[in-house]
Design a protein around this motif. Structure first.
Motif, PDB file in Angstrom:
ATOM      1  N   ALA A 184      -4.240   0.612  -3.176  1.00 22.33           N
ATOM      2  CA  ALA A 184      -4.528  -0.060  -4.053  1.00 22.33           C
ATOM      3  C   ALA A 184      -4.462   0.213  -5.762  1.00 22.33           C
ATOM      4  O   ALA A 184      -3.972  -0.592  -6.306  1.00 22.33           O
ATOM      5  N   VAL A 185      -4.493   1.493  -5.872  1.00 27.26           N
ATOM      6  CA  VAL A 185      -4.384   2.178  -7.240  1.00 27.26           C
ATOM      7  C   VAL A 185      -2.790   1.889  -7.625  1.00 27.26           C
ATOM      8  O   VAL A 185      -2.363   1.464  -8.519  1.00 27.26           O
ATOM      9  N   SER A 186      -1.905   2.345  -6.543  1.00 25.06           N
ATOM     10  CA  SER A 186      -0.425   2.237  -6.578  1.00 25.06           C
ATOM     11  C   SER A 186       0.018   1.032  -6.853  1.00 25.06           C
ATOM     12  O   SER A 186       0.844   0.524  -7.572  1.00 25.06           O
ATOM     13  N   LEU A 187      -0.606  -0.152  -6.327  1.00 21.08           N
ATOM     14  CA  LEU A 187      -0.202  -1.580  -6.364  1.00 21.08           C
ATOM     15  C   LEU A 187      -0.601  -2.135  -7.805  1.00 21.08           C
ATOM     16  O   LEU A 187       0.263  -2.798  -8.534  1.00 21.08           O
ATOM     17  N   ALA A 188      -1.626  -1.566  -8.268  1.00 25.44           N
ATOM     18  CA  ALA A 188      -2.108  -2.120  -9.675  1.00 25.44           C
ATOM     19  C   ALA A 188      -1.161  -1.640 -10.538  1.00 25.44           C
ATOM     20  O   ALA A 188      -0.987  -2.186 -11.859  1.00 25.44           O
ATOM     21  N   GLY A 235       3.583   0.111  -7.702  1.00 26.14           N
ATOM     22  CA  GLY A 235       3.977   0.996  -6.839  1.00 26.14           C
ATOM     23  C   GLY A 235       3.698   0.440  -5.470  1.00 26.14           C
ATOM     24  O   GLY A 235       2.371   0.113  -5.277  1.00 26.14           O
ATOM     25  N   HIS A 236       4.449   0.938  -4.434  1.00 31.38           N
ATOM     26  CA  HIS A 236       4.170   0.897  -3.037  1.00 31.38           C
ATOM     27  C   HIS A 236       3.911  -0.585  -2.702  1.00 31.38           C
ATOM     28  O   HIS A 236       2.998  -0.765  -1.871  1.00 31.38           O
ATOM     29  N   ALA A 259       8.145   8.421 -17.228  1.00 33.15           N
ATOM     30  CA  ALA A 259       6.726   8.345 -17.396  1.00 33.15           C
ATOM     31  C   ALA A 259       6.162   8.048 -16.023  1.00 33.15           C
ATOM     32  O   ALA A 259       4.963   8.483 -15.909  1.00 33.15           O
ATOM     33  N   GLY A 260       6.505   6.813 -15.692  1.00 34.92           N
ATOM     34  CA  GLY A 260       6.062   6.205 -14.351  1.00 34.92           C
ATOM     35  C   GLY A 260       6.027   7.178 -13.129  1.00 34.92           C
ATOM     36  O   GLY A 260       5.137   7.375 -12.535  1.00 34.92           O
ATOM     37  N   LYS A 261       7.167   8.048 -13.105  1.00 33.98           N
ATOM     38  CA  LYS A 261       7.164   8.811 -12.010  1.00 33.98           C
ATOM     39  C   LYS A 261       6.194   9.938 -12.082  1.00 33.98           C
ATOM     40  O   LYS A 261       5.889  10.476 -11.192  1.00 33.98           O
ATOM     41  N   ALA A 262       6.272  10.536 -13.229  1.00 28.26           N
ATOM     42  CA  ALA A 262       5.175  11.355 -13.548  1.00 28.26           C
ATOM     43  C   ALA A 262       3.685  10.979 -13.213  1.00 28.26           C
ATOM     44  O   ALA A 262       2.838  11.703 -12.835  1.00 28.26           O
ATOM     45  N   GLY A 263       3.504   9.789 -13.767  1.00 31.94           N
ATOM     46  CA  GLY A 263       2.182   9.190 -13.161  1.00 31.94           C
ATOM     47  C   GLY A 263       1.837   9.102 -11.645  1.00 31.94           C
ATOM     48  O   GLY A 263       0.859   9.541 -11.177  1.00 31.94           O
ATOM     49  N   PHE A 264       3.016   8.756 -11.184  1.00 35.35           N
ATOM     50  CA  PHE A 264       2.638   8.708  -9.458  1.00 35.35           C
ATOM     51  C   PHE A 264       2.797  10.213  -8.840  1.00 35.35           C
ATOM     52  O   PHE A 264       2.370  10.050  -7.753  1.00 35.35           O
ATOM     53  N   PHE A 265       3.359  10.859  -9.615  1.00 37.29           N
ATOM     54  CA  PHE A 265       3.583  12.549  -9.270  1.00 37.29           C
ATOM     55  C   PHE A 265       1.932  12.869  -9.314  1.00 37.29           C
ATOM     56  O   PHE A 265       1.470  13.342  -8.222  1.00 37.29           O
ATOM     57  N   ALA A 266       1.076  12.469 -10.399  1.00 36.41           N
ATOM     58  CA  ALA A 266      -0.154  12.866 -10.247  1.00 36.41           C
ATOM     59  C   ALA A 266      -1.001  11.931  -9.208  1.00 36.41           C
ATOM     60  O   ALA A 266      -1.905  12.618  -8.668  1.00 36.41           O
ATOM     61  N   LEU A 267      -0.699  10.823  -9.114  1.00 33.11           N
ATOM     62  CA  LEU A 267      -1.528  10.072  -8.086  1.00 33.11           C
ATOM     63  C   LEU A 267      -1.270  10.808  -6.495  1.00 33.11           C
ATOM     64  O   LEU A 267      -2.071  10.944  -5.848  1.00 33.11           O
ATOM     65  N   GLY A 268       0.287  11.213  -6.440  1.00 37.07           N
ATOM     66  CA  GLY A 268       0.303  12.062  -4.920  1.00 37.07           C
ATOM     67  C   GLY A 268      -0.235  13.145  -4.928  1.00 37.07           C
ATOM     68  O   GLY A 268      -1.015  13.311  -3.861  1.00 37.07           O
ATOM     69  N   VAL A 269      -0.615  14.058  -5.945  1.00 33.31           N
ATOM     70  CA  VAL A 269      -1.448  15.186  -5.976  1.00 33.31           C
ATOM     71  C   VAL A 269      -2.627  14.924  -5.655  1.00 33.31           C
ATOM     72  O   VAL A 269      -3.471  15.625  -4.800  1.00 33.31           O
ATOM     73  N   TRP A 270      -3.200  13.889  -6.314  1.00 34.44           N
ATOM     74  CA  TRP A 270      -4.666  13.444  -6.137  1.00 34.44           C
ATOM     75  C   TRP A 270      -5.075  13.069  -4.848  1.00 34.44           C
ATOM     76  O   TRP A 270      -6.018  13.544  -4.031  1.00 34.44           O
ATOM     77  N   SER A 287       8.859   9.364  -5.021  1.00 32.78           N
ATOM     78  CA  SER A 287      10.329   8.883  -4.755  1.00 32.78           C
ATOM     79  C   SER A 287      10.063   7.334  -4.220  1.00 32.78           C
ATOM     80  O   SER A 287      11.007   6.367  -4.829  1.00 32.78           O
ATOM     81  N   VAL A 288       8.877   6.840  -3.575  1.00 34.18           N
ATOM     82  CA  VAL A 288       8.626   5.560  -3.061  1.00 34.18           C
ATOM     83  C   VAL A 288       7.807   4.899  -4.097  1.00 34.18           C
ATOM     84  O   VAL A 288       7.959   3.796  -4.611  1.00 34.18           O
ATOM     85  N   GLY A 289       6.557   5.312  -4.473  1.00 34.26           N
ATOM     86  CA  GLY A 289       5.781   4.708  -5.332  1.00 34.26           C
ATOM     87  C   GLY A 289       6.117   4.713  -6.625  1.00 34.26           C
ATOM     88  O   GLY A 289       6.019   3.515  -7.360  1.00 34.26           O
ATOM     89  N   GLY A 290       6.975   5.730  -7.272  1.00 32.15           N
ATOM     90  CA  GLY A 290       7.665   5.590  -8.755  1.00 32.15           C
ATOM     91  C   GLY A 290       9.202   4.957  -8.650  1.00 32.15           C
ATOM     92  O   GLY A 290       9.566   5.174  -9.835  1.00 32.15           O
ATOM     93  N   ALA A 291       9.301   4.321  -7.481  1.00 30.96           N
ATOM     94  CA  ALA A 291      10.745   3.961  -7.593  1.00 30.96           C
ATOM     95  C   ALA A 291      11.194   3.120  -8.719  1.00 30.96           C
ATOM     96  O   ALA A 291      12.485   2.743  -9.070  1.00 30.96           O
ATOM     97  N   LEU A 292      10.258   1.952  -9.018  1.00 28.13           N
ATOM     98  CA  LEU A 292      10.718   0.958 -10.022  1.00 28.13           C
ATOM     99  C   LEU A 292      10.277   1.556 -11.428  1.00 28.13           C
ATOM    100  O   LEU A 292      10.374   0.504 -12.351  1.00 28.13           O
ATOM    101  N   HIS A 293      10.145   2.745 -11.586  1.00 29.42           N
ATOM    102  CA  HIS A 293       9.454   3.409 -12.882  1.00 29.42           C
ATOM    103  C   HIS A 293      10.464   4.317 -13.293  1.00 29.42           C
ATOM    104  O   HIS A 293      11.294   4.941 -12.635  1.00 29.42           O
ATOM    105  N   GLY A 294      10.370   4.772 -14.717  1.00 30.75           N
ATOM    106  CA  GLY A 294      11.350   5.534 -15.396  1.00 30.75           C
ATOM    107  C   GLY A 294      10.553   6.889 -15.340  1.00 30.75           C
ATOM    108  O   GLY A 294       9.687   7.079 -14.272  1.00 30.75           O
TER     109      GLY A 294
END
Length: 229
Positions: free
Chosen positions: A166-170, A173-174, A54-65, A45-52
């Motif tokens: 750091a990864v989210s900022l790259a 996100g966040h 596909a981007g939200k799915a990527g941040f979901f994966a980052l959150g799980v990891w 919700s926060v990290g992927g706020a600026l994404h569609g």
């Protein structure tokens, strides 16, 4: 699921499994699972706020990891590891810290930064399974492992959160959370606004190095935007 299973197991072991243990297990499961779910929801919700999507799915994966590394590493090191694995984990933190700093300085290598974070997490999760079993009279006591869990948990939680930001900022996100956590005192800015009857023109002025005296500043215009009625 686990939170609902523990009371059932406690009732099935009635007489051998005291109620206080059921409560402790229930509390532990709720905190662990609740924390993991909160990290995943925050990433989505926060990290992927600026994404569609596909981007939200990527941040979901980052959150799980992030949730897996955040909770799994301290638990495995304290529960399964020995003093050698603890030293190896600290060495891994230092090695990947240097690698991460080098890649953060070159944000165009954002995919590489994510790969290094993945390798970092796999290394920490794998260390307790590769290096373990060395007996120690004092370090094998539950009190010693409890202290190790607190110390390693505090260190690893901070390091894992830093890697996640750091990864989210790259990946855009966040941005606010990463900037606040970095506590960078450079790069200040302010705005000057010009108002007319039907328009607003804003000048964003910034400088790289704060100074005690205004005449020492080296300001420059960073951005200009206009709003019209």
């Amino acid at each position: 699921v686990l939170a609902s299973v523990f009371p059932v197991l406690g009732l099935s072991f009635f007489g051998r499994y005291p109620a206080v243990y059921v409560f402790a297990d229930l509390l532990f499961a709720s905190v662990v699972l609740g924390g993991a779910v909160a990290l995943i929801i925050g990433a989505l919700s926060v990290g992927g706020a600026l994404h569609g999507r596909a981007g939200k799915a990527g941040f979901f994966a980052l959150g799980v990891w992030h949730a897996l590394v955040q909770g799994g590493v301290p638990f495995l090191l304290a529960r399964r590891g020995d003093w050698r694995s603890w030293v190896a984990a600290l060495a891994a933190v230092l090695v990947f810290w240097f690698a991460g700093n080098w890649l953060v300085a070159k944000l165009k290598f954002r995919a590489n930064l994510a790969v290094v974070w993945l390798a970092y997490g796999l290394a920490l999760l794998g260390i307790p399974f590769v290096i373990w079993g060395e007996p120690s009279r004092y370090l094998d006591m539950w009190t010693a492992r409890f202290i190790v869990a607190i110390l390693l948990g505090g260190l690893m939680s901070s390091v894992s959160l830093g890697w996640y930001f750091a990864v989210s900022l790259a990946f855009n996100g966040h941005n606010e959370q990463a900037g606040g956590a970095a506590r960078i005192e450079r790069f200040k800015e302010f705005m000057r606004v010009r108002l007319t009857a039907n328009s607003l023109t804003a000048y964003v002025i910034g400088f790289d190095e704060p100074r005690m005296h205004g005449y020492e500043l080296r300001p420059r215009v960073i951005d200009v935007f206009e709003l019209k009625v």
